[in-house]
Design a protein around this motif. Sequence first.
Motif, short mmCIF file in Angstrom:
data_model
loop_
_atom_site.label_atom_id
_atom_site.label_comp_id
_atom_site.label_asym_id
_atom_site.label_seq_id
_atom_site.Cartn_x
_atom_site.Cartn_y
_atom_site.Cartn_z
N GLU A 89 0.82 -1.21 0.00
CA GLU A 89 0.00 0.00 0.00
C GLU A 89 0.85 1.26 0.00
O GLU A 89 0.35 2.34 -0.31
N GLY A 90 2.12 1.12 0.34
CA GLY A 90 3.02 2.27 0.29
C GLY A 90 3.55 2.56 -1.10
O GLY A 90 4.30 3.51 -1.29
N SER A 91 3.16 1.76 -2.07
CA SER A 91 3.62 1.94 -3.45
C SER A 91 2.46 2.35 -4.34
O SER A 91 1.33 1.88 -4.18
N SER A 92 2.75 3.22 -5.29
CA SER A 92 1.72 3.66 -6.25
C SER A 92 1.85 2.94 -7.58
O SER A 92 1.21 3.32 -8.55
N SER A 93 2.67 1.89 -7.62
CA SER A 93 2.92 1.19 -8.87
C SER A 93 1.76 0.29 -9.27
O SER A 93 0.94 -0.12 -8.43
N VAL A 94 1.72 -0.04 -10.55
CA VAL A 94 0.71 -0.96 -11.06
C VAL A 94 0.89 -2.34 -10.46
O VAL A 94 -0.09 -3.02 -10.10
N GLU A 95 2.14 -2.77 -10.33
CA GLU A 95 2.42 -4.08 -9.77
C GLU A 95 1.83 -4.21 -8.36
O GLU A 95 1.24 -5.24 -8.03
N SER B 67 5.95 -4.06 -20.12
CA SER B 67 6.89 -4.57 -19.13
C SER B 67 6.28 -4.55 -17.73
O SER B 67 6.43 -5.50 -16.96
N ARG B 68 5.57 -3.49 -17.40
CA ARG B 68 4.96 -3.40 -16.08
C ARG B 68 3.87 -4.45 -15.88
O ARG B 68 3.76 -5.06 -14.81
N LEU B 69 3.08 -4.66 -16.90
CA LEU B 69 2.03 -5.67 -16.79
C LEU B 69 2.63 -7.07 -16.70
O LEU B 69 2.11 -7.93 -15.98
N ALA B 70 3.73 -7.29 -17.40
CA ALA B 70 4.40 -8.60 -17.33
C ALA B 70 4.97 -8.83 -15.94
O ALA B 70 4.87 -9.94 -15.39
N ALA C 49 3.83 -7.45 -13.18
CA ALA C 49 2.69 -7.65 -12.29
C ALA C 49 2.17 -9.09 -12.39
O ALA C 49 1.81 -9.70 -11.38
N ASP C 50 2.13 -9.62 -13.60
CA ASP C 50 1.68 -11.00 -13.79
C ASP C 50 2.64 -11.99 -13.12
O ASP C 50 2.20 -12.96 -12.48
N ALA C 51 3.95 -11.73 -13.25
CA ALA C 51 4.93 -12.63 -12.63
C ALA C 51 4.82 -12.62 -11.11
O ALA C 51 4.85 -13.68 -10.46
N LEU C 52 4.66 -11.44 -10.52
CA LEU C 52 4.50 -11.35 -9.07
C LEU C 52 3.17 -11.96 -8.63
O LEU C 52 3.06 -12.55 -7.56
N GLY C 53 2.15 -11.79 -9.47
CA GLY C 53 0.86 -12.40 -9.16
C GLY C 53 0.94 -13.91 -9.11
O GLY C 53 0.25 -14.56 -8.31
N ARG C 54 1.80 -14.49 -9.94
CA ARG C 54 1.99 -15.94 -9.90
C ARG C 54 2.58 -16.38 -8.57
O ARG C 54 2.26 -17.46 -8.06
#
Length: 208
Positions: free
Chosen positions: A71-77, A188-191, A193-198
Amino acid sequence: MGIDQRLAVIVHGGAGWVMWVLIGLSVIAVSIILERTVSLMASRDDVRSMKEDLLAYLAQGDPTGAIERLEGSSSVEARVLIAGLGCADKGPAAAEERMASTSQLAKLSMEKNLSFLATVGSNAPFVGLLGTVIGIIRAFQALDAAHGQVSSHLMAEVGEALIATAMGLLVALPAIAFYNLFTRIIGSRLARADALGREVLAYMKTER
């Protein structure tokens, strides 16, 4: 007014109005480029550090702590991961759908106005070419009026025609370059986010 008369009016007006159209397009394109640059820079984060912290919290079985960190980050990930961790109690399938939904909404937000850049990049050369055609037609008219003699007016018309083509390219090239750059950054950001989501899904499946 017939078609011939309308074409005559356009040609009579010269390529000047085409220049103003290109200037207007360039101003809008630059505004979008600056806005998207500021927005994307403001939403970036150190993904490697984020991943290390996320895995550390998950290894401790503390998804709440992971959410507080994100929550301290404003990133898409971070937004995608928060969406998944927020419904961890509903199972991996629900978390996966929630993260996919958040990712798609983030993509739409990051791609705001990029279609205009693509349109300008693709069509500005043709607008410039229209100015060139108009300039060449007026040059032929000037040549005919001068009975085949080269005059300063003729050279001015030819110069205006060439400037229209050059200006169309100058407007198009930056628009295409920044469109490709922004598209690459978003992908790149969406990729990531997907990797971290895994990683989040793997944790949930292990816990269950």
